[in-house]
Design a protein around this motif. Structure first.
Motif, PDB file in Angstrom:
ATOM      1  N   ALA A 185       0.823  -1.213   0.000  1.00 51.93           N
ATOM      2  CA  ALA A 185       0.000   0.000   0.000  1.00 51.93           C
ATOM      3  C   ALA A 185       0.854   1.258   0.000  1.00 51.93           C
ATOM      4  O   ALA A 185       0.571   2.221  -0.729  1.00 51.93           O
ATOM      5  N   ARG A 186       1.891   1.279   0.813  1.00 48.70           N
ATOM      6  CA  ARG A 186       2.740   2.468   0.880  1.00 48.70           C
ATOM      7  C   ARG A 186       3.491   2.682  -0.431  1.00 48.70           C
ATOM      8  O   ARG A 186       3.606   3.803  -0.928  1.00 48.70           O
ATOM      9  N   LEU A 216     -13.622  -6.896  -1.333  1.00 45.95           N
ATOM     10  CA  LEU A 216     -13.934  -6.747   0.092  1.00 45.95           C
ATOM     11  C   LEU A 216     -13.272  -7.827   0.945  1.00 45.95           C
ATOM     12  O   LEU A 216     -13.021  -7.622   2.135  1.00 45.95           O
ATOM     13  N   THR A 217     -12.970  -8.976   0.350  1.00 47.75           N
ATOM     14  CA  THR A 217     -12.404 -10.090   1.115  1.00 47.75           C
ATOM     15  C   THR A 217     -10.877 -10.117   1.103  1.00 47.75           C
ATOM     16  O   THR A 217     -10.285 -11.048   1.658  1.00 47.75           O
ATOM     17  N   MET A 218     -10.243  -9.135   0.486  1.00 51.57           N
ATOM     18  CA  MET A 218      -8.780  -9.083   0.520  1.00 51.57           C
ATOM     19  C   MET A 218      -8.300  -8.943   1.962  1.00 51.57           C
ATOM     20  O   MET A 218      -8.883  -8.178   2.746  1.00 51.57           O
ATOM     21  N   PRO A 219      -7.240  -9.654   2.349  1.00 52.55           N
ATOM     22  CA  PRO A 219      -6.789  -9.596   3.744  1.00 52.55           C
ATOM     23  C   PRO A 219      -6.339  -8.210   4.185  1.00 52.55           C
ATOM     24  O   PRO A 219      -6.340  -7.904   5.380  1.00 52.55           O
ATOM     25  N   THR A 220      -5.946  -7.373   3.234  1.00 52.14           N
ATOM     26  CA  THR A 220      -5.502  -6.020   3.573  1.00 52.14           C
ATOM     27  C   THR A 220      -6.599  -4.975   3.366  1.00 52.14           C
ATOM     28  O   THR A 220      -6.315  -3.771   3.419  1.00 52.14           O
ATOM     29  N   PHE A 221      -7.843  -5.429   3.111  1.00 51.87           N
ATOM     30  CA  PHE A 221      -8.927  -4.460   2.897  1.00 51.87           C
ATOM     31  C   PHE A 221      -9.022  -3.497   4.084  1.00 51.87           C
ATOM     32  O   PHE A 221      -8.940  -3.898   5.240  1.00 51.87           O
ATOM     33  N   GLY A 222      -9.244  -2.253   3.774  1.00 52.37           N
ATOM     34  CA  GLY A 222      -9.353  -1.227   4.807  1.00 52.37           C
ATOM     35  C   GLY A 222      -8.011  -0.608   5.101  1.00 52.37           C
ATOM     36  O   GLY A 222      -7.820   0.606   4.942  1.00 52.37           O
ATOM     37  N   GLU A 223      -7.073  -1.433   5.521  1.00 52.62           N
ATOM     38  CA  GLU A 223      -5.716  -0.945   5.742  1.00 52.62           C
ATOM     39  C   GLU A 223      -5.115  -0.439   4.438  1.00 52.62           C
ATOM     40  O   GLU A 223      -4.429   0.589   4.411  1.00 52.62           O
ATOM     41  N   TRP A 224      -5.383  -1.156   3.339  1.00 55.44           N
ATOM     42  CA  TRP A 224      -4.887  -0.728   2.021  1.00 55.44           C
ATOM     43  C   TRP A 224      -5.429   0.647   1.663  1.00 55.44           C
ATOM     44  O   TRP A 224      -4.675   1.559   1.303  1.00 55.44           O
ATOM     45  N   GLU A 225      -6.749   0.811   1.744  1.00 52.46           N
ATOM     46  CA  GLU A 225      -7.363   2.095   1.383  1.00 52.46           C
ATOM     47  C   GLU A 225      -6.775   3.234   2.213  1.00 52.46           C
ATOM     48  O   GLU A 225      -6.450   4.306   1.687  1.00 52.46           O
TER      49      GLU A 225
END
Length: 504
Positions: A185-186, A216-225
């Motif tokens: 993500a970074r 939505l089921t990606m393990p990094t969902f939310g943190e990625w955004e």
């Protein structure tokens, strides 16, 4: 018969619908391009090789914008290979889909096709194997008037007028391990920031879409955004969402509840955007681009048999059934209900590959999902009213308790029209609806369109293209300022009302 109420108030408005919410997607994948929108020498093609029968159906859908050229394809794409004299264009390996790309249809051909189809372009840049410099070069080729290396190259290719593309995707699904050049993500957030800065330095009129999670089921969902936006919030305008739903367990009631997943997804991403906004003390709001969404699972077994490194294979060719059309209708309703944040959406894809339009060498035809898309695009333009329902509920295995009724109301005040889209997900019972229309004095039912079928697995084919198609119903009327209607069991409904002048 079950009963339900729909509540609307003309003063409770969500947003004006951005027409780009009815967009679609063409990727160099399978037969989406070759054999789909382009087939040189085919009797149905024009002098440019564009399939006229496909163009007619795209125009019928009133598709406002098309995302191109990918998708996974873009992360290995060298756009220079797709322009210039066709006899000098190299055939290349497409690692994303394990196919051979001939480059006989490329960037300039797509701009011509889009002009004929009446569509704007949502262009994606390669941030997998390439980066900001290549994105700048592509933008210069497309949008700069002339007098520079790449703008003059476009002119030398026969396009004196700039393509003037306004919407740009900064890569595709960069969180996915399947993506060529995928990043953390970074890493991606910093790359997207630099790319957007450079592109907007060249053309301040463009807008950019940054990659959100691939699902939505990606393990990094939310943190990625959060991390991506933390790096590039000031340089981007939209963040993407992608969602594909499936009925692998053959559980229709659970499958039709899947629009709840889309609803939760949109709310979650909007909240993350606002959290970054608050952290950075910004007034600017990041909007949402749901630039890949559909049902996708029917073709999985067939795709396993495809020989790699072939040209335009029959890939991702889902044959959609009636229950798929119902869920697509509910997903369209969900997008409209979030029109305050969702400004762009792309049904993926448009032709042959997970698409509403299918072609053979002899004809093009409408799949079942064509019809809710058509109705929403045609009648869903206006102001979304906050639409509340009081309806029976049922328990779904995956999504918990959900309503049997999905509904949204669109008001076009200038045209004095009101459209109600509704899906009855009940497999056994009709639903009688009422809606208080005292604020819409003089409105009467103009038309009630219904997509219904007794066979949930019914499909449209080349030889039987009209197995599933809409009909007109006479089951809705306005009596004493109350709309009363019958929504048949498992049906998609479009109730169109118009205001009639008092002739007294």
């Amino acid at each position: 018969m079950k009963r339900a109420e729909i509540f609307i108030n003309q003063h409770y408005q969500i947003a004006t619908v951005d027409r780009r919410i009815f967009g679609s997607f063409i990727e160099h994948l399978g037969r989406a391009v070759y054999g789909g929108i382009y087939q040189k020498g085919n009797p149905n093609s024009d002098e440019h090789g564009f399939r006229k029968d496909t163009l007619n159906l795209v125009r019928e859908l009133r598709v406002p914008i098309v995302r191109y050229p990918g998708g996974n394809f873009v992360s290995g794409f060298s756009w220079e290979d797709s322009v210039g004299p066709k006899d000098r264009r190299p055939a290349k390996i497409d690692l994303a889909w394990q196919a051979i790309e001939t480059n006989q249809f490329g960037l300039n051909e797509f701009t011509e096709w889009s002009d004929k189809a009446g569509c704007d372009i949502m262009m994606a840049v390669n941030l997998g194997t390439k980066g900001p410099q290549d994105a700048k070069n592509l933008l210069e080729y497309c949008n700069f008037v002339g007098g520079t290396d790449y703008s003059d190259l476009r002119r030398a290719h026969g396009y004196a007028k700039p393509h003037d593309i306004k919407l740009w995707c900064l890569g595709n699904e960069m969180d996915g391990s399947w993506q060529i050049g995928h990043k953390t993500a970074r890493e991606y957030g910093r790359l997207a920031s630099n790319t957007a800065q450079i592109m907007k330095s060249l053309d301040q009129t463009i807008e950019t879409v940054v990659c959100g999670s691939s699902g939505l089921t990606m393990p990094t969902f939310g943190e990625w955004e959060y991390q991506v936006l933390d790096e590039c919030y000031d340089e981007v305008d939209y963040i993407s969402l992608h969602l594909y739903l499936a009925n692998r367990n053959n559980d229709t009631t659970d499958f039709l509840a899947g629009s709840q997943c889309m609803d939760d997804y949109i709310s979650g991403v909007a909240s993350i955007c606002d959290a970054v906004k608050a952290k950075k003390h910004r007034k600017k709001e990041i909007e949402l681009s749901f630039d890949e969404w559909n049902v996708w699972y029917h073709s999985e077994e067939q795709d396993e048999q495809i020989r790699p490194w072939s040209e335009a294979p029959h890939q991702l060719e889902d044959v959609y059934n009636f229950e798929d059309a119902l869920l697509v209708g509910s997903m369209l309703i969900t997008l409209l209900r979030h029109a305050d944040r969702v400004k762009i959406a792309c049904l993926a894809q448009l032709v042959n590959a997970i698409a509403p339009i299918m072609t053979s060498d002899t004809r093009a035809w409408r799949q079942t999902i064509f019809y809710p898309y058509l109705h929403a695009s045609t009648y869903g333009r206006g102001t979304v009213l906050l639409t509340q329902t009081n309806a029976p509920r049922y328990e779904s295995r995956t999504y918990g308790t959900v309503s049997v009724l999905d509904s949204v109301c669109i008001w076009d005040q200038a045209a004095q029209s009101l459209t109600i889209f509704a899906v009855n997900k009940d497999l056994n019972d009709d639903v009688e609806i009422t809606c208080d229309l005292r604020q819409f004095c003089g409105y009467r039912v103009k038309e009630h369109l219904v997509l219904a079928c007794n066979d949930m697995k019914a499909i449209n084919t080349e030889t039987a293209p009209n197995t599933v198609r809409p009909i007109r119903s006479h089951a809705s009327r306005v009596e004493e300022s109350v709309l009363r209607g019958i929504l048949g069991k498992h049906s998609w409904n479009v109730i169109r009302l118009e205001r009639y002048a008092d002739k007294r």
